[in-house]
Design a protein around this motif. Structure first.
Motif, mmCIF file in Angstrom:
data_model
loop_
_atom_site.group_PDB
_atom_site.id
_atom_site.type_symbol
_atom_site.label_atom_id
_atom_site.label_comp_id
_atom_site.label_asym_id
_atom_site.label_seq_id
_atom_site.Cartn_x
_atom_site.Cartn_y
_atom_site.Cartn_z
ATOM 1 N N LYS A 17 6.102 6.195 4.007
ATOM 2 C CA LYS A 17 6.554 4.878 4.437
ATOM 3 C C LYS A 17 8.027 4.646 4.097
ATOM 4 O O LYS A 17 8.582 5.258 3.182
ATOM 5 C CB LYS A 17 5.698 3.789 3.787
ATOM 6 C CG LYS A 17 4.295 3.677 4.364
ATOM 7 C CD LYS A 17 3.542 2.505 3.745
ATOM 8 C CE LYS A 17 2.155 2.350 4.342
ATOM 9 N NZ LYS A 17 1.426 1.202 3.748
ATOM 10 N N ASP A 57 0.873 -1.177 0.000
ATOM 11 C CA ASP A 57 0.000 0.000 0.000
ATOM 12 C C ASP A 57 0.908 1.225 0.000
ATOM 13 O O ASP A 57 1.487 1.585 1.030
ATOM 14 C CB ASP A 57 -0.907 -0.017 1.226
ATOM 15 C CG ASP A 57 -1.881 1.153 1.230
ATOM 16 O OD1 ASP A 57 -2.051 1.781 0.168
ATOM 17 O OD2 ASP A 57 -2.463 1.433 2.291
ATOM 18 N N TYR A 58 1.058 1.854 -1.151
ATOM 19 C CA TYR A 58 2.041 2.929 -1.287
ATOM 20 C C TYR A 58 1.648 4.149 -0.464
ATOM 21 O O TYR A 58 0.501 4.585 -0.452
ATOM 22 C CB TYR A 58 2.191 3.334 -2.755
ATOM 23 C CG TYR A 58 3.132 4.498 -2.945
ATOM 24 C CD1 TYR A 58 4.507 4.317 -2.862
ATOM 25 C CD2 TYR A 58 2.647 5.787 -3.170
ATOM 26 C CE1 TYR A 58 5.380 5.372 -3.021
ATOM 27 C CE2 TYR A 58 3.509 6.851 -3.333
ATOM 28 C CZ TYR A 58 4.881 6.645 -3.249
ATOM 29 O OH TYR A 58 5.742 7.700 -3.397
ATOM 30 N N ASP A 59 2.641 4.706 0.206
ATOM 31 C CA ASP A 59 2.496 5.957 0.942
ATOM 32 C C ASP A 59 3.847 6.643 0.954
ATOM 33 O O ASP A 59 4.870 6.020 1.266
ATOM 34 C CB ASP A 59 2.021 5.698 2.374
ATOM 35 C CG ASP A 59 1.623 6.990 3.084
ATOM 36 O OD1 ASP A 59 2.360 7.982 2.972
ATOM 37 O OD2 ASP A 59 0.576 7.000 3.763
#
Length: 252
Positions: free
Chosen positions: A196, A191-193
């Protein structure tokens, strides 16, 4: 800016300050020496009386007070600064205050010059100084931070080709890494952020083989990008093979 350049600038500044201090100290020593070498006159002095001195020496030729009203702004500023330093450091004579003012201004000029050189060199080393040589800055690559916030709309293949053509292999590795995160996110593996870290993504990956490949490519990325090492074409080609192989395995 690398540490060596910073040390050179600091050394230049130190040498100039030492030179100015030595020059001023030499002037004070010379003046003191002349003062100490004066002879005392012990002969008899005949006392004389003068009358009406105020009337005799009342012409314009005998006015010795300083006047700066008709001087330029720079002369008035120097006079103000000289008076300020004289009061601040309790300096005895106007001449000495004027000398200290000149030294202070010379130091200011040197510091200003070094700052200008520092920022010009820094701009050139950050590849922001192309305008100094008459080249257009429109050719600069899109800032990485903007790409991080818009990875799904970014054409990484085109960016990598451009970076490779300019032999900017570190930046090309950076694009490969972001392209990999984009592909993993689209495959719903992570889940790209933008906030992160590599460790966060590593923990999100469930398949062991994918984890191993991600761990290796992350190592390459950290070594090249954050280590700020110069990467030649041979080293880049090895990293490129690892990234392209991982990208293909994710897409398949």
């Amino acid at each position: 800016m690398n540490r060596l350049l910073k040390r050179h600038i600091a050394f230049m500044f130190f040498v100039v300050l030492c030179s100015l201090d030595y020059a001023y100290s030499s002037n004070l020593f010379t003046a003191q020496t002349r003062q100490d070498s004066l002879q005392t006159d012990t002969s008899n002095i005949e006392k004389r009386n003068y009358e009406n001195l105020n009337d005799t020496y009342s012409g314009e030729d005998f006015i010795y007070e300083r006047s700066v009203e008709n001087s330029g702004w720079w002369a008035r500023f120097k006079q103000w600064l000289s008076d300020f330093l004289k009061d601040l450091f309790d300096i005895n004579t106007n001449a000495r205050a004027s000398d200290i003012t000149d030294i202070a201004l010379n130091i200011f000029y040197v510091v200003l010059f070094l700052l200008v050189v520092f920022f010009i060199v820094k701009a050139i080393m950050n590849k922001e100084g192309n305008w100094v040589f008459g080249r257009s800055s429109d050719k600069n690559i899109i800032p990485v931070i903007d790409i991080e916030n818009n990875i799904y709309q970014t054409n990484f293949k085109a960016l990598i080709e451009t970076a490779e053509s300019e032999n900017n292999y570190r930046l090309a590795i950076r694009y490969y890494y972001l392209w990999l995160l984009k592909t993993l996110s689209e495959a719903e593996i992570i889940d790209y952020d933008v906030e992160k870290t590599n460790s966060d993504y590593y923990l999100e990956i469930t398949k062991e083989d994918t984890r191993k490949e991600f761990s290796y490519t992350s190592y390459l990325y950290n070594y090249v990008w954050y280590g700020e090492f110069d990467v030649d074409q041979q080293q880049f080609n090895k990293a490129k093979i690892a990234f392209t192989h991982f990208l293909k395995s994710v897409k398949s």
